[in-house]
Design an enzyme around this catalytic site. Structure first.
Site, PDB file in Angstrom:
ATOM      1  CE1 TYR A 107      55.861  48.619  45.193  1.00  0.00           C
ATOM      2  CE2 TYR A 107      55.432  47.841  42.969  1.00  0.00           C
ATOM      3  CZ  TYR A 107      55.416  48.858  43.904  1.00  0.00           C
ATOM      4  OH  TYR A 107      54.960  50.097  43.563  1.00  0.00           O
ATOM      5  CG  HIS A 152      29.155  25.287  40.087  1.00  0.00           C
ATOM      6  ND1 HIS A 152      29.099  26.590  40.527  1.00  0.00           N
ATOM      7  CD2 HIS A 152      29.040  25.365  38.749  1.00  0.00           C
ATOM      8  CE1 HIS A 152      28.935  27.408  39.502  1.00  0.00           C
ATOM      9  NE2 HIS A 152      28.888  26.674  38.411  1.00  0.00           N
ATOM     10  CB  SER A 160      33.516  38.991  50.646  1.00  0.00           C
ATOM     11  OG  SER A 160      33.959  40.115  51.376  1.00  0.00           O
TER      12      SER A 160
END
Length: 611
Positions: A413, A384, A433
């Site tokens: 794993y 940005h 998020s």
């Protein structure tokens, strides 16, 4: 495509490409609406034609329109026109790339969350590819990267990596002592990243979990890890990162900068040796590529050379390069194969690709600083900023993909059994998020403008050329205002595209008066004076204080005709500051028009200020 025309990828100063933007936006919205309509067409519609005729529906729709009208009004009234081709000379803001805007707009309609593959299958793959783009940009063959909310988060993550990796040998000594027998604590605290990764490769998954549980994430031994060395030109996010990571601000040491505002490598070596003599290890060193206030490029190559020299003496440090602002400029030096072009071939290379329209100098030291980024352990890069994509899009890349297993919070794993590609980001990053639309925007920008001289190199070359020409313009500038001659003093030849300067009344030797003049110029040329939409010249400012910069500004002070004693008395200087990000000023016609216009605007403001 050989070389691109950057005028085709922006909406334009006067919305010249507005019809293309609207056409593509409408096309993509139509495609999304069709995607919704075509999903199991036999399903019953949730909103009937009758629903759309009810009074409450119509009133709600009208209210929504009114609120959006207010949003539009407030944005138009309260936004800064940094899309301007040559009126805005301030912060790190400019036109954003039209393809990035369109991709963001389009992906946003799906609202993908890139923390989990099941909620972002398309954009998670895009982010994985963007991470590989970052690694390729810095020639890190084994590297791995991802998008972060911003450079501050990426810097925090860089410190997190350094802290966790540095603490692993002490954790091994605690839970698996046989693996490091006969090694002193000092030796353990001076292992290289590669040596630590090689050590952990022999561990079983269960052993690795035990070691990580005993590492710095437990809160133990953090103060043993040593000092975090930053240049005086550091970004303020490092203080927050040291606080949040539990390392502490007391562990930060600011290394002096030279008169060119690059880190003083001799001072760095002296500091490291003094600490080593006290058996205080170095947790890490930060080099900056594109400093926030000056746009300068630290000598990353010399820091790497110093690290190699000290390594032979049993002293080692993690190296993070904060290239939030300058990282994308490495594209300028890469050919289409992604190879870093030799300095001796650079002029011919730039000419072949029509990068510059006028004579532009790239110092060998700047070139070497960019080249050596590939040897850093981690790098911050912000799409940005010089990636010209919408907020919020920071980024980080690590030199070795396996480094992420040191900081992961879920055993790799487990994920590898259920998740093939791309990787489950949530296990390896600070954030939860995260917007998939950002990944779509960055991915699209990288595909339209490749990260080499044919793509971003063209765009960033235009910015660097404009900065050097703007500095030359300022050097020749002076005004006669109310019988007084006003001189203009640019700070230094820019390593990148940042230009700082000072207005000064001729023969004035009062630094306080000079600072007041430039504060008033900023106030008259920014949001401080109210609505900026009608402003003909908009800029930013900064202050260099002795507390932050030491005496590095003295050479500039003396060039203005002031004494060292005046600097010692005031201990600060106010400068006007411009990140020259506009993509249009390598065009002679546009440059000449706007420099004349802003000279007139500057003179008008000086007439209002000077008594």
């Amino acid at each position: 495509m050989k070389d691109m025309d950057i005028k085709a990828v922006f909406i334009g100063d006067k919305a010249e490409n507005g019809p293309v933007y609207k056409m593509l936006l409408n096309k993509m919205v139509d495609e999304h609406l069709g995607w919704r309509e075509n999903y199991i067409p036999s399903d019953m519609p949730a909103i009937s034609e009758g629903d759309k005729l009810t009074p409450d529906y119509l009133a709600t729709r009208d209210h929504m329109i009114e609120v959006l009208d207010e949003v539009s009004q407030r944005l138009r009234a309260g936004s800064i026109p940094w899309h301007s081709a040559g009126r805005y000379w301030g912060q790190m803001n400019a036109e954003t790339l039209m393809p990035a805007l369109l991709a963001y707009n389009y992906a946003m309609l799906w609202n993908p969350n890139n923390v989990a593959l099941e909620s972002s299958m398309a954009t998670s793959q895009m982010e994985a590819e963007v991470g590989q783009d970052f690694a390729s940009l810095f020639n890190m063959a084994d590297g791995w990267g991802h998008i972060a909310a911003d450079g501050s988060i990426a810097n925090l993550e860089g410190l997190w990596y350094a802290r966790c990796i540095k603490s692993i040998p002490l954790a091994v000594k605690e839970v698996l002592p046989e693996k490091v027998k006969n090694m002193s604590e000092w030796a353990l605290l001076n292992l290289s990243v590669e040596e630590i990764l090689e050590m952990t490769e022999s561990f079983t998954d269960e052993e690795m979990d035990e070691v990580k549980a005993a590492s710095s994430r437990s809160g133990k031994n953090i103060q043993k890890l040593g000092k975090w060395l930053v240049p005086q030109t550091k970004h303020y996010s490092w203080m927050k990162a040291l606080d949040i990571c539990g390392v502490g601000l007391d562990q930060m040491v600011a290394i002096p900068v030279q008169e060119d505002y690059r880190m003083d490598i001799n001072a760095l070596e002296k500091t490291i040796r003094e600490l080593a003599d006290q058996k205080i290890p170095i947790l890490g060193v930060v080099a900056v590529v594109g400093t926030t206030e000056e746009g300068q490029v630290d000598s990353v190559d010399k820091i790497i050379q110093l690290r190699e020299k000290l390594k032979d003496e049993g002293i080692y440090f993690y190296l993070h390069v904060d290239a939030a602002y300058g990282g994308y400029a490495r594209s300028l030096f890469l050919n289409e194969a992604g190879e870093f072009v030799p300095y001796a071939s650079l002029a011919e290379f730039f000419e072949e690709h029509h990068v510059f329209h006028h004579y532009v100098t790239i110092d060998k030291e700047v070139y070497e600083g960019f080249r050596a980024i590939s040897e850093a352990d981690s790098v911050t890069i912000d799409p940005h900023k010089m990636g010209y994509v919408p907020y919020a899009a920071g980024g980080i890349v690590i030199k070795h993909k396996n480094m992420r297993n040191i900081i992961s919070y879920f055993a790799p794993y487990v994920f590898e059994k259920s998740v093939k590609a791309p990787d489950m980001l949530g296990a390896y990053i600070l954030e939860g998020s995260k917007a998939g639309a950002t990944a779509a925007a960055v991915w699209t920008a990288h595909r339209v403008l490749p990260l080499n001289v044919t793509g971003y190199g063209q765009l960033i070359g235009a910015s660097i050329e404009a900065a050097q020409r703007f500095r030359e313009f300022l050097e020749q500038l002076h005004f006669t205002v109310k019988g007084k001659t006003i001189e203009v003093y640019p700070l230094n030849h820019p390593d990148f595209n940042m230009v700082n300067w000072v207005f000064k009344v001729q023969d004035c030797t009062d630094l306080n008066a000079i600072n007041e003049l430039n504060e008033k110029m900023f106030d008259r040329s920014s949001y401080m004076d109210g609505d900026v939409y009608g402003e003909r010249f908009i800029t930013s400012h900064t202050t260099f204080t002795q507390e932050d910069y030491g005496d590095s500004p003295i050479r500039f002070i003396e060039r203005m005709g002031l004494s060292k004693e005046e600097w010692q008395k005031e201990q600060q200087i106010t400068l006007l500051r411009a990140a020259i990000m506009t993509p249009y000023l390598n065009d002679d016609r546009i440059f000449n028009f706007y420099t004349k216009e802003i000279a007139k605007a500057m003179e008008k403001k000086l007439n209002e200020i000077i008594k």
